[in-house]
Write a protein that holds these residues in place. Structure first.
Motif, PDB file in Angstrom:
ATOM      1  N   THR A 273       0.834  -1.208  -0.003  1.00  0.00           N
ATOM      2  CA  THR A 273       0.016   0.030   0.162  1.00  0.00           C
ATOM      3  C   THR A 273       0.746   1.310  -0.057  1.00  0.00           C
ATOM      4  O   THR A 273       0.117   2.247  -0.512  1.00  0.00           O
ATOM      5  CB  THR A 273      -0.889  -0.134   1.166  1.00  0.00           C
ATOM      6  N   GLY A 274       2.171   1.162   0.584  1.00  0.00           N
ATOM      7  CA  GLY A 274       2.756   2.570   0.512  1.00  0.00           C
ATOM      8  C   GLY A 274       2.422   3.138   1.867  1.00  0.00           C
ATOM      9  O   GLY A 274       3.277   4.022   2.274  1.00  0.00           O
ATOM     10  N   ARG A 275       1.326   2.573   2.604  1.00  0.00           N
ATOM     11  CA  ARG A 275       1.359   3.482   3.987  1.00  0.00           C
ATOM     12  C   ARG A 275       2.082   2.457   5.054  1.00  0.00           C
ATOM     13  O   ARG A 275       3.151   1.676   4.600  1.00  0.00           O
ATOM     14  CB  ARG A 275      -0.141   2.746   4.339  1.00  0.00           C
ATOM     15  N   TYR A 276       1.761   2.558   6.195  1.00  0.00           N
ATOM     16  CA  TYR A 276       2.758   2.253   7.320  1.00  0.00           C
ATOM     17  C   TYR A 276       2.460   0.867   7.650  1.00  0.00           C
ATOM     18  O   TYR A 276       1.108   0.297   7.584  1.00  0.00           O
ATOM     19  CB  TYR A 276       2.845   3.019   8.555  1.00  0.00           C
ATOM     20  N   ALA A 277       3.231  -0.097   8.058  1.00  0.00           N
ATOM     21  CA  ALA A 277       3.318  -1.518   8.416  1.00  0.00           C
ATOM     22  C   ALA A 277       2.890  -1.701   9.888  1.00  0.00           C
ATOM     23  O   ALA A 277       2.823  -0.608  10.743  1.00  0.00           O
ATOM     24  CB  ALA A 277       4.531  -2.254   8.240  1.00  0.00           C
ATOM     25  N   ASP A 278       2.255  -2.855  10.286  1.00  0.00           N
ATOM     26  CA  ASP A 278       1.659  -2.888  11.437  1.00  0.00           C
ATOM     27  C   ASP A 278       2.544  -2.751  12.721  1.00  0.00           C
ATOM     28  O   ASP A 278       2.083  -2.144  13.896  1.00  0.00           O
ATOM     29  CB  ASP A 278       1.106  -4.283  11.672  1.00  0.00           C
ATOM     30  N   LYS A 279       3.673  -2.958  12.411  1.00  0.00           N
ATOM     31  CA  LYS A 279       4.652  -3.063  13.485  1.00  0.00           C
ATOM     32  C   LYS A 279       5.786  -1.478  13.509  1.00  0.00           C
ATOM     33  O   LYS A 279       6.758  -1.455  14.121  1.00  0.00           O
ATOM     34  CB  LYS A 279       5.764  -4.153  13.785  1.00  0.00           C
ATOM     35  N   SER A 280       5.073  -0.677  12.802  1.00  0.00           N
ATOM     36  CA  SER A 280       5.847   0.691  13.050  1.00  0.00           C
ATOM     37  C   SER A 280       4.748   1.826  13.916  1.00  0.00           C
ATOM     38  O   SER A 280       4.456   1.378  14.985  1.00  0.00           O
ATOM     39  CB  SER A 280       5.900   1.155  11.649  1.00  0.00           C
ATOM     40  N   LYS A 281       4.759   3.073  13.230  1.00  0.00           N
ATOM     41  CA  LYS A 281       3.765   4.168  13.956  1.00  0.00           C
ATOM     42  C   LYS A 281       2.746   3.430  14.396  1.00  0.00           C
ATOM     43  O   LYS A 281       2.113   2.595  13.972  1.00  0.00           O
ATOM     44  CB  LYS A 281       3.884   5.222  13.283  1.00  0.00           C
ATOM     45  N   GLN A 282       2.372   4.069  15.602  1.00  0.00           N
ATOM     46  CA  GLN A 282       1.026   3.753  16.244  1.00  0.00           C
ATOM     47  C   GLN A 282       1.255   2.380  16.959  1.00  0.00           C
ATOM     48  O   GLN A 282       0.088   2.025  17.832  1.00  0.00           O
ATOM     49  CB  GLN A 282      -0.245   3.803  15.556  1.00  0.00           C
ATOM     50  N   SER A 283       2.190   1.659  16.864  1.00  0.00           N
ATOM     51  CA  SER A 283       2.334   0.007  17.478  1.00  0.00           C
ATOM     52  C   SER A 283       3.163   0.478  18.847  1.00  0.00           C
ATOM     53  O   SER A 283       3.591   1.520  19.284  1.00  0.00           O
ATOM     54  CB  SER A 283       3.326  -0.563  16.447  1.00  0.00           C
ATOM     55  N   GLN A 284       3.029  -0.498  19.448  1.00  0.00           N
ATOM     56  CA  GLN A 284       3.883  -0.979  20.850  1.00  0.00           C
ATOM     57  C   GLN A 284       5.051  -1.436  20.502  1.00  0.00           C
ATOM     58  O   GLN A 284       5.739  -1.820  21.787  1.00  0.00           O
ATOM     59  CB  GLN A 284       2.951  -1.947  21.567  1.00  0.00           C
ATOM     60  N   TYR A 285       5.601  -1.434  19.348  1.00  0.00           N
ATOM     61  CA  TYR A 285       6.771  -2.372  19.034  1.00  0.00           C
ATOM     62  C   TYR A 285       8.028  -1.123  18.559  1.00  0.00           C
ATOM     63  O   TYR A 285       7.664   0.023  18.513  1.00  0.00           O
ATOM     64  CB  TYR A 285       6.695  -2.994  17.855  1.00  0.00           C
ATOM     65  N   ASP A 286       9.064  -1.556  18.814  1.00  0.00           N
ATOM     66  CA  ASP A 286      10.419  -0.641  18.527  1.00  0.00           C
ATOM     67  C   ASP A 286      10.319  -0.052  17.089  1.00  0.00           C
ATOM     68  O   ASP A 286      10.890   0.973  16.995  1.00  0.00           O
ATOM     69  CB  ASP A 286      11.733  -1.283  18.705  1.00  0.00           C
ATOM     70  N   GLY A 287       9.710  -0.684  16.134  1.00  0.00           N
ATOM     71  CA  GLY A 287       9.455  -0.101  14.866  1.00  0.00           C
ATOM     72  C   GLY A 287       8.797   1.356  15.056  1.00  0.00           C
ATOM     73  O   GLY A 287       8.780   1.954  14.169  1.00  0.00           O
ATOM     74  N   GLY A 288       7.941   1.398  16.128  1.00  0.00           N
ATOM     75  CA  GLY A 288       7.464   2.674  16.190  1.00  0.00           C
ATOM     76  C   GLY A 288       7.993   3.537  17.294  1.00  0.00           C
ATOM     77  O   GLY A 288       7.757   4.828  17.410  1.00  0.00           O
ATOM     78  N   LEU A 289       8.889   3.062  18.416  1.00  0.00           N
ATOM     79  CA  LEU A 289       9.158   3.544  19.517  1.00  0.00           C
ATOM     80  C   LEU A 289      10.515   3.950  19.508  1.00  0.00           C
ATOM     81  O   LEU A 289      11.032   5.043  20.294  1.00  0.00           O
ATOM     82  CB  LEU A 289       8.569   2.745  20.635  1.00  0.00           C
ATOM     83  N   ARG A 290      11.444   3.428  18.622  1.00  0.00           N
ATOM     84  CA  ARG A 290      12.837   3.497  18.792  1.00  0.00           C
ATOM     85  C   ARG A 290      13.523   4.652  17.847  1.00  0.00           C
ATOM     86  O   ARG A 290      12.873   4.681  17.045  1.00  0.00           O
ATOM     87  CB  ARG A 290      13.410   2.089  18.739  1.00  0.00           C
ATOM     88  N   SER A 291      14.275   5.263  18.489  1.00  0.00           N
ATOM     89  CA  SER A 291      15.114   6.470  17.506  1.00  0.00           C
ATOM     90  C   SER A 291      16.237   6.610  18.064  1.00  0.00           C
ATOM     91  O   SER A 291      16.483   6.627  19.384  1.00  0.00           O
ATOM     92  CB  SER A 291      14.132   7.691  17.516  1.00  0.00           C
ATOM     93  N   PRO A 292      17.217   6.907  17.252  1.00  0.00           N
ATOM     94  CA  PRO A 292      18.539   7.429  17.563  1.00  0.00           C
ATOM     95  C   PRO A 292      18.392   8.705  18.373  1.00  0.00           C
ATOM     96  O   PRO A 292      17.421   9.555  17.879  1.00  0.00           O
ATOM     97  CB  PRO A 292      19.509   7.415  16.480  1.00  0.00           C
ATOM     98  N   ILE A 293      18.964   8.939  19.313  1.00  0.00           N
ATOM     99  CA  ILE A 293      19.160  10.498  20.055  1.00  0.00           C
ATOM    100  C   ILE A 293      20.515  11.062  20.130  1.00  0.00           C
ATOM    101  O   ILE A 293      21.300  10.399  20.335  1.00  0.00           O
ATOM    102  CB  ILE A 293      18.524  10.313  21.451  1.00  0.00           C
ATOM    103  N   MET A 294      20.516  12.155  19.775  1.00  0.00           N
ATOM    104  CA  MET A 294      21.876  12.905  19.424  1.00  0.00           C
ATOM    105  C   MET A 294      21.745  13.934  20.418  1.00  0.00           C
ATOM    106  O   MET A 294      20.597  14.690  20.442  1.00  0.00           O
ATOM    107  CB  MET A 294      22.126  13.269  17.992  1.00  0.00           C
ATOM    108  N   PHE A 295      22.970  14.690  20.961  1.00  0.00           N
ATOM    109  CA  PHE A 295      22.943  15.685  21.810  1.00  0.00           C
ATOM    110  C   PHE A 295      24.443  16.362  21.247  1.00  0.00           C
ATOM    111  O   PHE A 295      25.562  15.858  21.719  1.00  0.00           O
ATOM    112  CB  PHE A 295      22.913  15.619  23.176  1.00  0.00           C
ATOM    113  N   ARG A 296      24.528  17.510  20.651  1.00  0.00           N
ATOM    114  CA  ARG A 296      25.771  18.096  20.071  1.00  0.00           C
ATOM    115  C   ARG A 296      25.827  19.553  20.794  1.00  0.00           C
ATOM    116  O   ARG A 296      25.047  20.260  20.780  1.00  0.00           O
ATOM    117  CB  ARG A 296      25.757  18.293  18.619  1.00  0.00           C
ATOM    118  N   TRP A 297      27.026  19.854  21.385  1.00  0.00           N
ATOM    119  CA  TRP A 297      27.237  20.770  22.050  1.00  0.00           C
ATOM    120  C   TRP A 297      28.902  21.141  21.933  1.00  0.00           C
ATOM    121  O   TRP A 297      29.498  20.814  23.166  1.00  0.00           O
ATOM    122  CB  TRP A 297      26.772  21.238  23.475  1.00  0.00           C
ATOM    123  N   PRO A 298      29.220  21.415  21.034  1.00  0.00           N
ATOM    124  CA  PRO A 298      30.934  21.422  20.756  1.00  0.00           C
ATOM    125  C   PRO A 298      31.722  22.282  22.047  1.00  0.00           C
ATOM    126  O   PRO A 298      32.774  21.848  22.478  1.00  0.00           O
ATOM    127  CB  PRO A 298      31.104  22.323  19.494  1.00  0.00           C
TER     128      PRO A 298
END
Length: 428
Positions: A273-298
Protein backbone atom coordinates in the motif's frame (compact mmCIF):
# COMPACT_ATOMS: atom_id res chain seq x y z
CA UNK A 1 52.47 45.03 14.43
CA UNK A 2 53.19 42.27 16.93
CA UNK A 3 51.26 44.16 19.63
CA UNK A 4 48.30 44.54 17.27
CA UNK A 5 48.34 40.79 16.52
CA UNK A 6 48.46 39.96 20.23
CA UNK A 7 45.53 42.30 20.94
CA UNK A 8 43.53 40.76 18.08
CA UNK A 9 44.20 37.26 19.38
CA UNK A 10 43.27 38.29 22.92
CA UNK A 11 39.99 39.81 21.74
CA UNK A 12 39.15 36.68 19.77
CA UNK A 13 39.85 34.44 22.77
CA UNK A 14 37.83 36.72 25.02
CA UNK A 15 34.91 36.58 22.58
CA UNK A 16 35.04 32.77 22.56
CA UNK A 17 35.17 32.65 26.36
CA UNK A 18 32.19 34.97 26.69
CA UNK A 19 30.28 32.95 24.09
CA UNK A 20 31.03 29.74 25.95
CA UNK A 21 29.75 31.24 29.22
CA UNK A 22 26.57 32.71 27.71
CA UNK A 23 23.35 30.68 27.56
CA UNK A 24 23.55 28.20 24.68
CA UNK A 25 21.34 28.44 21.64
CA UNK A 26 19.18 25.36 21.00
CA UNK A 27 18.21 23.75 17.70
CA UNK A 28 15.78 20.83 17.94
CA UNK A 29 15.71 18.61 14.85
CA UNK A 30 12.73 16.24 14.92
CA UNK A 31 12.29 13.74 12.12
CA UNK A 32 8.78 12.54 11.30
CA UNK A 33 7.89 8.86 10.65
CA UNK A 34 11.47 7.57 10.40
CA UNK A 35 12.56 4.04 11.36
CA UNK A 36 15.40 3.83 13.90
CA UNK A 37 17.63 1.79 11.57
CA UNK A 38 17.17 3.96 8.47
CA UNK A 39 20.42 5.92 8.70
CA UNK A 40 23.89 5.30 7.37
CA UNK A 41 25.44 5.43 10.84
CA UNK A 42 22.89 2.89 12.10
CA UNK A 43 24.03 0.42 9.46
CA UNK A 44 21.47 0.69 6.68
CA UNK A 45 22.92 -1.03 3.59
CA UNK A 46 21.51 1.42 1.02
CA UNK A 47 20.27 4.65 2.60
CA UNK A 48 22.69 7.56 2.52
CA UNK A 49 22.36 10.15 5.30
CA UNK A 50 25.74 11.91 5.26
CA UNK A 51 24.64 14.98 7.24
CA UNK A 52 23.01 13.01 10.04
CA UNK A 53 25.97 10.61 10.03
CA UNK A 54 28.26 13.60 10.57
CA UNK A 55 26.01 14.96 13.32
CA UNK A 56 26.06 11.56 15.04
CA UNK A 57 29.87 11.54 15.02
CA UNK A 58 29.96 15.03 16.51
CA UNK A 59 27.36 14.31 19.20
CA UNK A 60 26.74 12.38 22.34
CA UNK A 61 24.72 9.80 20.41
CA UNK A 62 22.45 7.18 21.94
CA UNK A 63 21.77 4.37 19.51
CA UNK A 64 19.19 2.92 21.93
CA UNK A 65 16.97 5.98 22.13
CA UNK A 66 13.19 5.93 22.48
CA UNK A 67 10.09 8.10 22.48
CA UNK A 68 7.39 7.31 25.07
CA UNK A 69 4.56 7.00 22.54
CA UNK A 70 4.48 6.00 18.86
CA UNK A 71 1.96 8.60 17.68
CA UNK A 72 3.13 12.01 16.50
CA UNK A 73 0.99 14.48 18.49
CA UNK A 74 1.59 12.96 21.95
CA UNK A 75 5.22 12.26 21.08
CA UNK A 76 5.83 15.90 20.11
CA UNK A 77 3.96 17.09 23.20
CA UNK A 78 6.25 14.93 25.36
CA UNK A 79 9.38 16.32 23.69
CA UNK A 80 8.36 19.91 24.34
CA UNK A 81 7.07 19.39 27.92
CA UNK A 82 9.44 16.69 29.17
CA UNK A 83 6.42 14.76 30.48
CA UNK A 84 4.74 11.46 29.67
CA UNK A 85 1.45 11.69 27.76
CA UNK A 86 -0.53 10.61 30.82
CA UNK A 87 1.05 13.57 32.65
CA UNK A 88 0.43 16.30 30.05
CA UNK A 89 -2.87 14.67 28.91
CA UNK A 90 -2.25 15.12 25.16
CA UNK A 91 -2.41 11.37 24.60
CA UNK A 92 -3.91 11.28 21.10
CA UNK A 93 -3.88 13.04 17.75
CA UNK A 94 -7.49 14.16 17.66
CA UNK A 95 -10.58 14.60 19.84
CA UNK A 96 -13.08 11.77 19.85
CA UNK A 97 -15.66 11.98 17.06
CA UNK A 98 -19.38 11.50 17.71
CA UNK A 99 -20.65 8.10 16.59
CA UNK A 100 -21.46 8.03 12.90
CA UNK A 101 -19.72 11.29 12.00
CA UNK A 102 -17.10 10.90 9.26
CA UNK A 103 -13.58 12.30 9.91
CA UNK A 104 -13.78 15.11 7.33
CA UNK A 105 -17.11 16.32 8.65
CA UNK A 106 -15.90 16.11 12.24
CA UNK A 107 -12.72 18.07 11.52
CA UNK A 108 -14.83 20.86 10.00
CA UNK A 109 -17.20 20.99 12.98
CA UNK A 110 -17.23 23.24 16.08
CA UNK A 111 -16.92 20.08 18.21
CA UNK A 112 -13.52 19.35 16.71
CA UNK A 113 -12.27 22.88 17.35
CA UNK A 114 -13.54 22.75 20.92
CA UNK A 115 -11.64 19.50 21.48
CA UNK A 116 -8.45 20.95 20.08
CA UNK A 117 -8.84 23.92 22.40
CA UNK A 118 -8.91 21.56 25.39
CA UNK A 119 -5.76 19.86 24.07
CA UNK A 120 -4.00 23.22 23.79
CA UNK A 121 -5.02 24.12 27.32
CA UNK A 122 -3.61 20.79 28.56
CA UNK A 123 -0.27 21.67 26.96
CA UNK A 124 -0.27 25.18 28.41
CA UNK A 125 -1.04 23.80 31.87
CA UNK A 126 1.84 21.34 31.59
CA UNK A 127 4.33 24.05 30.59
CA UNK A 128 6.70 23.96 27.64
CA UNK A 129 10.39 24.29 27.02
CA UNK A 130 10.07 27.60 25.06
CA UNK A 131 7.95 29.16 27.80
CA UNK A 132 10.45 28.10 30.47
CA UNK A 133 13.44 29.36 28.48
CA UNK A 134 11.74 32.74 28.09
CA UNK A 135 12.71 33.36 31.72
CA UNK A 136 16.32 33.49 30.48
CA UNK A 137 15.49 35.86 27.65
CA UNK A 138 15.32 33.25 24.89
CA UNK A 139 13.60 33.91 21.60
CA UNK A 140 11.98 30.79 20.11
CA UNK A 141 10.74 29.75 16.69
CA UNK A 142 8.24 27.03 15.74
CA UNK A 143 8.41 25.45 12.29
CA UNK A 144 6.98 22.24 10.88
CA UNK A 145 4.64 19.88 12.71
CA UNK A 146 2.61 21.57 15.47
CA UNK A 147 -0.77 20.32 16.67
CA UNK A 148 -1.69 22.76 19.42
CA UNK A 149 -3.28 25.61 17.49
CA UNK A 150 -1.28 28.88 17.13
CA UNK A 151 2.46 28.59 17.75
CA UNK A 152 2.17 30.95 20.72
CA UNK A 153 0.21 28.28 22.63
CA UNK A 154 3.50 26.42 22.98
CA UNK A 155 5.28 29.46 24.34
CA UNK A 156 7.11 30.26 21.09
CA UNK A 157 7.85 33.93 20.44
CA UNK A 158 7.73 33.37 16.66
CA UNK A 159 6.38 30.66 14.41
CA UNK A 160 4.79 29.49 11.20
CA UNK A 161 1.71 27.52 12.28
CA UNK A 162 -1.43 29.61 12.62
CA UNK A 163 -3.76 27.02 14.09
CA UNK A 164 -4.30 24.21 11.59
CA UNK A 165 -4.64 20.59 12.65
CA UNK A 166 -0.99 19.54 12.42
CA UNK A 167 0.95 22.50 11.14
CA UNK A 168 -0.74 24.34 8.20
CA UNK A 169 1.81 26.79 6.73
CA UNK A 170 4.47 25.44 9.09
CA UNK A 171 4.62 22.33 6.92
CA UNK A 172 6.35 24.32 4.17
CA UNK A 173 9.58 24.13 6.14
CA UNK A 174 12.10 21.72 4.64
CA UNK A 175 9.93 20.74 1.69
CA UNK A 176 9.71 24.26 0.24
CA UNK A 177 12.01 26.58 2.20
CA UNK A 178 14.42 26.97 5.10
CA UNK A 179 14.35 30.78 4.98
CA UNK A 180 12.11 31.38 8.05
CA UNK A 181 14.76 29.71 10.22
CA UNK A 182 17.59 31.71 8.67
CA UNK A 183 15.64 34.97 9.12
CA UNK A 184 14.86 34.16 12.76
CA UNK A 185 18.48 33.32 13.58
CA UNK A 186 19.53 36.61 12.01
CA UNK A 187 17.02 38.52 14.15
CA UNK A 188 18.15 36.75 17.33
CA UNK A 189 21.79 37.58 16.55
CA UNK A 190 20.89 41.20 15.88
CA UNK A 191 19.10 41.42 19.24
CA UNK A 192 21.95 39.50 20.96
CA UNK A 193 19.44 37.02 22.38
CA UNK A 194 19.83 33.27 22.89
CA UNK A 195 17.38 31.29 20.78
CA UNK A 196 15.57 28.00 20.36
CA UNK A 197 14.56 26.63 16.94
CA UNK A 198 11.95 23.86 16.64
CA UNK A 199 12.65 22.20 13.25
CA UNK A 200 10.03 19.46 12.88
CA UNK A 201 9.37 19.16 9.14
CA UNK A 202 6.82 16.72 7.78
CA UNK A 203 9.73 14.65 6.45
CA UNK A 204 10.14 11.82 5.61
CA UNK A 205 6.42 11.61 6.47
CA UNK A 206 4.06 10.96 3.57
CA UNK A 207 3.16 12.22 1.06
CA UNK A 208 6.36 10.65 -0.21
CA UNK A 209 7.12 13.14 -2.99
CA UNK A 210 10.94 13.31 -3.18
CA UNK A 211 12.88 15.06 -5.93
CA UNK A 212 13.22 12.86 -9.01
CA UNK A 213 17.01 12.83 -8.71
CA UNK A 214 16.71 11.10 -5.33
CA UNK A 215 13.95 8.73 -6.35
CA UNK A 216 16.02 7.65 -9.35
CA UNK A 217 18.94 6.96 -7.03
CA UNK A 218 16.96 4.39 -5.02
CA UNK A 219 14.64 2.89 -7.63
CA UNK A 220 17.00 0.02 -8.47
CA UNK A 221 18.13 -0.50 -4.87
CA UNK A 222 14.74 -0.71 -3.16
CA UNK A 223 12.48 -3.79 -3.23
CA UNK A 224 9.60 -1.74 -4.67
CA UNK A 225 8.63 1.80 -5.64
CA UNK A 226 6.95 2.50 -2.29
CA UNK A 227 10.14 1.80 -0.37
CA UNK A 228 12.19 3.74 -2.93
CA UNK A 229 10.02 6.82 -2.39
CA UNK A 230 10.40 6.58 1.38
CA UNK A 231 14.18 6.10 1.18
CA UNK A 232 14.44 9.11 -1.13
CA UNK A 233 12.41 11.15 1.37
CA UNK A 234 14.86 10.19 4.13
CA UNK A 235 17.80 11.47 2.10
CA UNK A 236 15.89 14.64 1.17
CA UNK A 237 15.28 15.26 4.88
CA UNK A 238 18.98 14.63 5.53
CA UNK A 239 19.87 17.30 2.95
CA UNK A 240 17.72 19.88 4.79
CA UNK A 241 19.45 19.01 8.06
CA UNK A 242 22.76 19.67 6.35
CA UNK A 243 21.53 23.06 5.16
CA UNK A 244 20.49 24.00 8.70
CA UNK A 245 23.71 22.80 10.32
CA UNK A 246 25.83 24.52 7.66
CA UNK A 247 23.96 27.77 8.34
CA UNK A 248 24.90 27.56 12.02
CA UNK A 249 28.54 27.19 10.99
CA UNK A 250 28.34 30.10 8.53
CA UNK A 251 26.88 32.31 11.27
CA UNK A 252 29.64 31.37 13.71
CA UNK A 253 27.18 29.65 16.04
CA UNK A 254 28.48 26.09 16.12
CA UNK A 255 30.36 26.12 19.43
CA UNK A 256 27.66 27.39 21.75
CA UNK A 257 24.60 25.94 20.05
CA UNK A 258 23.05 22.75 21.36
CA UNK A 259 21.68 20.59 18.55
CA UNK A 260 19.39 17.74 19.58
CA UNK A 261 17.92 15.09 17.31
CA UNK A 262 15.17 12.47 17.55
CA UNK A 263 12.35 11.09 15.40
CA UNK A 264 8.81 11.52 16.71
CA UNK A 265 8.01 7.89 15.85
CA UNK A 266 9.07 5.14 13.50
CA UNK A 267 7.93 4.05 10.06
CA UNK A 268 8.05 0.76 8.17
CA UNK A 269 6.66 0.83 4.64
CA UNK A 270 3.87 -1.57 3.77
CA UNK A 271 5.06 -2.81 0.35
CA UNK A 272 1.52 -3.34 -0.94
CA UNK A 273 0.00 0.00 0.00
CA UNK A 274 2.88 2.40 0.62
CA UNK A 275 1.33 3.19 4.00
CA UNK A 276 2.81 2.18 7.34
CA UNK A 277 3.18 -1.45 8.35
CA UNK A 278 1.60 -2.90 11.49
CA UNK A 279 4.75 -2.90 13.63
CA UNK A 280 5.73 0.71 13.05
CA UNK A 281 3.97 3.98 13.94
CA UNK A 282 1.04 3.75 16.35
CA UNK A 283 2.30 0.34 17.50
CA UNK A 284 3.75 -0.94 20.76
CA UNK A 285 6.88 -2.19 19.00
CA UNK A 286 10.37 -0.72 18.55
CA UNK A 287 9.50 -0.07 14.91
CA UNK A 288 7.33 2.75 16.23
CA UNK A 289 9.08 3.66 19.47
CA UNK A 290 12.84 3.51 18.94
CA UNK A 291 14.95 6.35 17.54
CA UNK A 292 18.59 7.42 17.76
CA UNK A 293 18.99 10.39 20.08
CA UNK A 294 21.77 12.94 19.55
CA UNK A 295 23.03 15.84 21.66
CA UNK A 296 25.73 18.09 20.18
CA UNK A 297 27.30 20.99 22.08
CA UNK A 298 30.90 21.46 20.89
CA UNK A 299 31.76 23.98 23.61
CA UNK A 300 30.89 21.56 26.41
CA UNK A 301 30.26 17.96 25.31
CA UNK A 302 32.67 15.37 23.98
CA UNK A 303 31.29 13.24 21.12
CA UNK A 304 30.57 9.62 22.01
CA UNK A 305 28.55 6.69 20.69
CA UNK A 306 26.62 5.20 23.61
CA UNK A 307 24.46 2.12 23.99
CA UNK A 308 22.96 3.46 27.23
CA UNK A 309 19.20 3.92 27.21
CA UNK A 310 17.85 7.40 26.45
CA UNK A 311 14.38 8.83 25.89
CA UNK A 312 13.08 12.05 24.36
CA UNK A 313 11.85 13.07 27.83
CA UNK A 314 15.53 13.71 28.65
CA UNK A 315 15.75 16.72 26.32
CA UNK A 316 13.81 19.17 28.49
CA UNK A 317 15.76 18.68 31.73
CA UNK A 318 19.08 18.58 29.86
CA UNK A 319 18.41 21.82 27.97
CA UNK A 320 17.04 23.58 31.04
CA UNK A 321 20.12 22.69 33.08
CA UNK A 322 22.39 23.85 30.24
CA UNK A 323 20.55 27.19 30.21
CA UNK A 324 20.98 27.63 33.96
CA UNK A 325 17.41 26.64 34.87
CA UNK A 326 16.10 23.78 36.98
CA UNK A 327 13.81 21.05 35.63
CA UNK A 328 10.44 20.80 37.34
CA UNK A 329 9.90 18.06 39.91
CA UNK A 330 7.39 16.39 37.59
CA UNK A 331 9.91 15.81 34.79
CA UNK A 332 10.92 12.13 34.81
CA UNK A 333 13.81 12.47 32.36
CA UNK A 334 17.51 12.65 33.15
CA UNK A 335 20.14 15.24 32.37
CA UNK A 336 21.95 13.54 29.47
CA UNK A 337 25.15 15.29 30.53
CA UNK A 338 25.09 13.47 33.87
CA UNK A 339 26.97 10.42 32.60
CA UNK A 340 26.79 8.57 35.91
CA UNK A 341 23.00 8.86 36.09
CA UNK A 342 22.54 7.89 32.46
CA UNK A 343 24.83 4.87 32.78
CA UNK A 344 23.02 3.77 35.95
CA UNK A 345 19.61 3.85 34.27
CA UNK A 346 18.65 0.40 33.02
CA UNK A 347 14.89 0.87 32.64
CA UNK A 348 12.60 2.92 30.38
CA UNK A 349 8.81 3.18 30.41
CA UNK A 350 6.25 4.21 27.84
CA UNK A 351 2.62 4.13 26.79
CA UNK A 352 0.60 4.11 23.58
CA UNK A 353 -2.91 5.47 23.17
CA UNK A 354 -5.80 5.52 20.71
CA UNK A 355 -5.54 7.82 17.68
CA UNK A 356 -8.63 9.73 18.86
CA UNK A 357 -9.35 10.44 22.51
CA UNK A 358 -11.88 8.30 24.33
CA UNK A 359 -12.20 10.89 27.12
CA UNK A 360 -10.08 13.98 26.53
CA UNK A 361 -9.85 14.67 30.28
CA UNK A 362 -8.93 11.16 31.49
CA UNK A 363 -5.74 9.70 29.89
CA UNK A 364 -6.34 6.12 31.07
CA UNK A 365 -9.52 5.83 29.00
CA UNK A 366 -7.51 6.08 25.76
CA UNK A 367 -4.69 3.72 26.81
CA UNK A 368 -3.85 0.81 24.49
CA UNK A 369 -0.53 -0.51 25.84
CA UNK A 370 2.05 0.19 28.50
CA UNK A 371 5.61 -0.98 27.92
CA UNK A 372 8.85 -1.32 29.87
CA UNK A 373 12.42 -1.95 28.74
CA UNK A 374 14.64 -3.37 31.46
CA UNK A 375 18.15 -4.02 30.17
CA UNK A 376 17.37 -5.80 26.92
CA UNK A 377 14.05 -7.28 28.07
CA UNK A 378 10.86 -5.59 26.85
CA UNK A 379 7.43 -6.26 28.29
CA UNK A 380 4.22 -5.02 26.64
CA UNK A 381 0.99 -5.06 28.65
CA UNK A 382 -2.29 -4.33 26.82
CA UNK A 383 -5.18 -2.39 28.27
CA UNK A 384 -8.08 -4.80 27.86
CA UNK A 385 -10.61 -1.97 27.64
CA UNK A 386 -9.19 -0.89 24.28
CA UNK A 387 -7.24 -4.01 23.20
CA UNK A 388 -9.44 -6.89 24.40
CA UNK A 389 -7.84 -9.52 22.15
CA UNK A 390 -4.19 -8.63 22.82
CA UNK A 391 -1.90 -10.73 24.98
CA UNK A 392 1.09 -9.85 27.15
CA UNK A 393 4.32 -9.83 25.14
CA UNK A 394 7.92 -10.27 26.26
CA UNK A 395 10.94 -9.88 23.98
CA UNK A 396 14.71 -10.11 24.19
CA UNK A 397 15.68 -7.02 22.18
CA UNK A 398 19.34 -8.00 21.98
CA UNK A 399 18.66 -11.38 20.36
CA UNK A 400 15.42 -10.33 18.65
CA UNK A 401 15.45 -6.60 17.78
CA UNK A 402 12.42 -6.88 15.49
CA UNK A 403 10.33 -8.54 18.22
CA UNK A 404 9.37 -11.77 16.47
CA UNK A 405 9.49 -14.31 19.33
CA UNK A 406 7.15 -13.71 22.28
CA UNK A 407 8.80 -15.22 25.38
CA UNK A 408 6.00 -14.44 27.84
CA UNK A 409 4.70 -17.99 28.16
CA UNK A 410 8.21 -19.36 28.72
CA UNK A 411 9.37 -16.72 31.22
CA UNK A 412 6.50 -16.22 33.66
CA UNK A 413 8.80 -15.01 36.45
CA UNK A 414 10.24 -12.28 34.24
CA UNK A 415 6.73 -11.20 33.24
CA UNK A 416 5.73 -10.94 36.90
CA UNK A 417 8.87 -9.00 37.78
CA UNK A 418 8.52 -6.47 34.97
CA UNK A 419 4.76 -6.09 35.44
CA UNK A 420 5.39 -5.08 39.06
CA UNK A 421 7.87 -2.42 37.89
CA UNK A 422 5.43 -1.19 35.27
CA UNK A 423 2.61 -0.94 37.82
CA UNK A 424 4.87 0.94 40.23
CA UNK A 425 5.57 3.47 37.46
CA UNK A 426 1.94 4.05 36.33
CA UNK A 427 -1.04 1.79 36.89
CA UNK A 428 -4.20 3.32 35.40
Amino acid sequence: MRLFSLLTAFCALTHLALAADSPPNVVMIISDDHLWSDYGFMGHPHLQTPNLDKLAKESLTFTRGYVPSSLCCPSLASIITGLYPHQHKVTSNDPGAPAGMKPRAFQASPLFDAGREIMSKHLEAAGTLPSRLAAKGYLSLQTGKWWQKHYSRGGFTSGMTQGGRHGDTGLDIGRKTMQPIYDFIGQAKQQQKPFLVWYAPMMPHDPHTPPKRLLDKYTDKAPNVHVAKYWAMVEWFDETCGQLLNHLDEQGLRENTIVVYVSDNGWITNPQTGRYADKSKQSQYDGGLRSPIMFRWPAKVQPKMSDDLAISLDFAPTILKAAGLEPTKDMPGLNLLDSAAVSARKTLYGECFTHNFVDIQIPSTSLKWRWIIDGHSKLIVPNKANQPDDIVELYDLKADPTEEKNLASDQAAKVTELTAKLDAWWKP
